[in-house]
Design a protein around this motif. Structure first.
Motif, short mmCIF file in Angstrom:
data_model
loop_
_atom_site.label_atom_id
_atom_site.label_comp_id
_atom_site.label_asym_id
_atom_site.label_seq_id
_atom_site.Cartn_x
_atom_site.Cartn_y
_atom_site.Cartn_z
N GLN A 20 -47.63 -53.19 37.73
CA GLN A 20 -47.68 -52.06 36.81
C GLN A 20 -47.84 -52.48 35.35
OE1 GLN A 20 -44.16 -50.11 39.04
NE2 GLN A 20 -45.23 -48.39 38.14
N HIS A 112 -42.73 -55.54 45.13
CA HIS A 112 -42.72 -54.20 44.56
C HIS A 112 -44.06 -53.54 44.89
CE1 HIS A 112 -40.89 -51.47 41.30
NE2 HIS A 112 -41.99 -50.85 41.71
N PHE A 113 -44.21 -53.17 46.15
CA PHE A 113 -45.32 -52.35 46.69
C PHE A 113 -46.64 -53.08 46.96
CE2 PHE A 113 -43.50 -48.49 44.14
CZ PHE A 113 -42.46 -48.39 45.04
N ASN A 157 -38.38 -53.67 46.94
CA ASN A 157 -38.19 -52.43 46.19
C ASN A 157 -38.75 -51.25 46.97
OD1 ASN A 157 -37.71 -50.82 43.62
ND2 ASN A 157 -39.88 -50.43 43.97
N GLU A 158 -37.89 -50.30 47.26
CA GLU A 158 -38.31 -49.01 47.83
C GLU A 158 -39.27 -49.14 49.01
OE1 GLU A 158 -39.66 -46.21 44.93
OE2 GLU A 158 -37.80 -46.30 43.79
N THR A 161 -40.58 -45.63 49.81
CA THR A 161 -41.68 -45.05 49.04
C THR A 161 -43.01 -45.63 49.49
OG1 THR A 161 -40.23 -44.83 47.15
CG2 THR A 161 -42.59 -44.74 46.70
N GLN A 258 -31.83 -46.09 43.19
CA GLN A 258 -32.83 -45.55 42.27
C GLN A 258 -32.91 -44.04 42.51
OE1 GLN A 258 -34.91 -49.76 41.94
NE2 GLN A 258 -36.29 -48.30 42.89
N TYR A 260 -34.52 -40.24 40.97
CA TYR A 260 -35.40 -39.50 40.07
C TYR A 260 -35.20 -37.99 40.11
CZ TYR A 260 -37.82 -43.79 38.97
OH TYR A 260 -38.10 -45.05 38.52
N TRP A 284 -41.63 -33.20 38.13
CA TRP A 284 -40.44 -33.52 38.91
C TRP A 284 -39.24 -32.77 38.34
CZ3 TRP A 284 -40.70 -39.64 39.43
CH2 TRP A 284 -41.84 -39.97 40.17
N GLU A 310 -33.10 -48.04 38.88
CA GLU A 310 -34.18 -47.24 38.29
C GLU A 310 -33.68 -45.82 38.13
OE1 GLU A 310 -38.10 -47.11 40.04
OE2 GLU A 310 -38.08 -49.26 40.48
N TRP A 348 -35.84 -46.95 34.06
CA TRP A 348 -37.26 -47.10 34.36
C TRP A 348 -38.02 -46.25 33.37
CZ3 TRP A 348 -40.01 -50.30 37.41
CH2 TRP A 348 -41.41 -50.07 37.43
N GLU A 355 -48.93 -46.13 36.66
CA GLU A 355 -48.11 -45.36 37.60
C GLU A 355 -48.90 -45.12 38.90
OE1 GLU A 355 -45.01 -44.68 37.81
OE2 GLU A 355 -45.04 -43.10 39.31
N TRP A 356 -49.31 -46.21 39.54
CA TRP A 356 -49.92 -46.17 40.86
C TRP A 356 -51.06 -45.15 40.93
CZ3 TRP A 356 -48.52 -50.64 42.49
CH2 TRP A 356 -47.26 -51.13 42.16
N PHE A 364 -43.58 -43.31 31.25
CA PHE A 364 -42.18 -43.53 31.60
C PHE A 364 -41.46 -44.45 30.61
CE2 PHE A 364 -41.06 -41.80 35.80
CZ PHE A 364 -42.29 -41.42 36.31
C1 BGC Z 1 -41.03 -47.14 41.60
C2 BGC Z 1 -41.85 -47.42 40.36
C3 BGC Z 1 -42.45 -46.15 39.82
C4 BGC Z 1 -41.35 -45.17 39.52
C5 BGC Z 1 -41.82 -43.83 38.96
C6 BGC Z 1 -40.25 -45.86 41.55
O1 BGC Z 1 -40.34 -45.20 42.75
O2 BGC Z 1 -40.25 -48.24 41.95
O3 BGC Z 1 -42.82 -48.36 40.68
O4 BGC Z 1 -43.25 -46.36 38.71
O5 BGC Z 1 -40.64 -44.89 40.68
O6 BGC Z 1 -42.60 -43.16 39.90
#
Ligand code: BGC
Length: 414
Positions: A20, A112-113, A157-158, A161, A258, A260, A284, A310, A348, A355-356, A364
């Motif tokens: 990222q 991380h993904f 990581n995650e 996700t 983590q 959100y 969100w 995060e 985070w 952002e993917w 962010f």
């Molecule tokens: C991830 C990050 C991502 C963030 C915001 C998390 O799920 O680890 O890579 O940028 O969320 O979407």
């Protein structure tokens, strides 16, 4: 409200990830995915952190942070199977030394993904029979090359996700939809990879080495006026977080939580409009008490020390981040007061990043990044976060004038 004082030694930090921010991650499946035109915006040079990492570390240190999280990029370190790039390993060792030189602890995530392309080959990488062995070999090499500079290790990581986007919604490589069988089988592969990596790290660095992983947990709660949604909530938590974590079991020294957003549940499913909450730039829901909920739930289930690794929001204008920080940190404090062992909070993210599938749109960062010049400019909320970190507390005065975009400011615990 009195000052919310955190335990001495509580860790304040910021999290980042390699793909990222670094740029030029050319041996990864994500790079191939981007070149194939599967996303609107390519990562390209990202934030150029491969070259500008000193600026990032200076920024983190200037905020008074005590821990900085990076991920190391498997595709760079092992661009071909069994071939480890010693210059890349040396680069990461230098970054980690830089974190220590600036008085911070280092947290390193191994995955991380993104995957090396040779490992994913456009398919389901964690179903490969050699997946755990390959990941364990990579972890061993990283531990040997830079272990002395790492304070906290996270293997993955995650997993949740990544697997969901890869095999259910299909907007991440390899882009399969509705393939729940591969999703679940991937969890098994990822859990085996975690075991192999934790074993390898402890083998190299000793059994006292602290190895955990980081995982996102949404918070499901009954939507207003809804009844009978308990089973749905439990299923959602199971599917969202615990299906994978239960495979990892007790093979953890710590858990990175983590958080959100929340998921208000009715009998029919998630009611995204429940309660008309403030929202981030990505739409969100903002629901700070959910962090308190997931911390309690994770502690009840796993009984290991936790770190919020995060939590953050897309907020380009920085009009909500201050209030968001105060409320989520206040709910973390509440959980600690109630006996949940939370050792730190990492926001985070330090800087705006890739952002993917959403590209560079969502912002962010505690600091804004100009993606043409790569100049980093701290946002006003970064000063607030620095004040919290330096004082190890939230004070009532910090909240003066800080609201969400809809004018509300009442979501922290009273
Ligand atoms: C991830 C990050 C991502 C963030 C915001 C998390 O799920 O680890 O890579 O940028 O969320 O979407």
């Amino acid at each position: 409200m009195d000052d919310l004082v955190f335990p001495a030694g509580f860790l304040w930090g910021a999290s980042t990830s390699a793909h990222q921010i670094e740029g030029g991650n050319i041996h990864s499946d994500w790079w191939a995915w981007e070149q194939a035109g599967r996303v609107a915006e390519k990562s390209g040079r990202a934030c150029d952190s491969w070259n500008r990492w000193r600026e990032d570390l200076d920024l983190a240190a200037s905020l008074g942070l005590s821990v900085f999280r990076i991920s190391v990029e498997w595709a760079r370190i092992e661009p071909e199977p069994g071939h480890f790039d010693i210059d890349v390993l040396a680069h990461y060792a230098e970054v980690l030394r830089g974190i220590h030189e600036r008085g911070m602890l280092s947290m390193v995530v191994l995955w991380h993904f993104t995957h090396p392309e040779w490992f994913s080959q456009g398919g389901a990488p964690w179903l490969r029979p050699d997946a755990a062995t390959a990941f364990g070999r990579y972890a061993r090499r990283v531990a040997e090359a830079m272990g002395e500079h790492v304070d906290l290790w996270a293997t993955l990581n995650e997993a949740n996700t990544c697997v969901e986007h890869a095999f259910v919604t299909g907007d991440w490589p390899p882009g399969r939809t509705g393939d729940y069988v591969t999703a679940y089988r991937s969890y098994r592969g990822l859990a085996a990879a975690h075991h192999a990596a934790r074993g390898a790290i402890r083998d190299v660095l000793g059994p006292q080495t602290s190895v955990g992983l980081t995982h996102v947990m949404p918070w499901a709660h009954p939507a207003a006026g809804s009844w009978g949604s308990g089973l749905r909530r439990r299923l959602y938590h199971w599917e969202g977080a615990h299906a994978f974590l239960s495979l990892v079991g007790s093979d953890l020294d710590w858990l990175g939580v983590q958080y959100y957003y929340d998921a208000p549940m009715t009998l029919a499913g998630i009611d995204d409009d429940d309660g008309d909450p403030p929202r981030t730039d990505m739409g969100w829901r903002i629901y700070p008490q959910g962090l308190h909920g997931v911390l309690h739930e994770a502690w009840t289930r796993y009984r290991v020390p936790m770190i919020v690794t995060e939590n953050g929001l897309a907020d380009a204008a920085d009009v909500q981040r201050g209030r968001f920080l105060l409320d989520h940190i206040a709910w973390t404090h509440r959980a600690i007061e109630e006996g949940v062992p939370v050792l730190g909070y990492l926001h985070w993210s330090l800087i705006d990043n890739f952002e993917w599938a959403h590209g560079f749109g969502p912002r962010f960062g505690l600091a804004e990044v100009d993606h043409d010049t790569f100049v980093r400019t701290p946002r006003p909320s970064a000063a607030l976060y620095a004040q919290i970190a330096r004082g190890n507390r939230v004070t009532p005065a910090m909240g003066a004038g800080l609201t969400y975009a809809d004018g509300t400011s009442t979501l922290g615990p009273r």
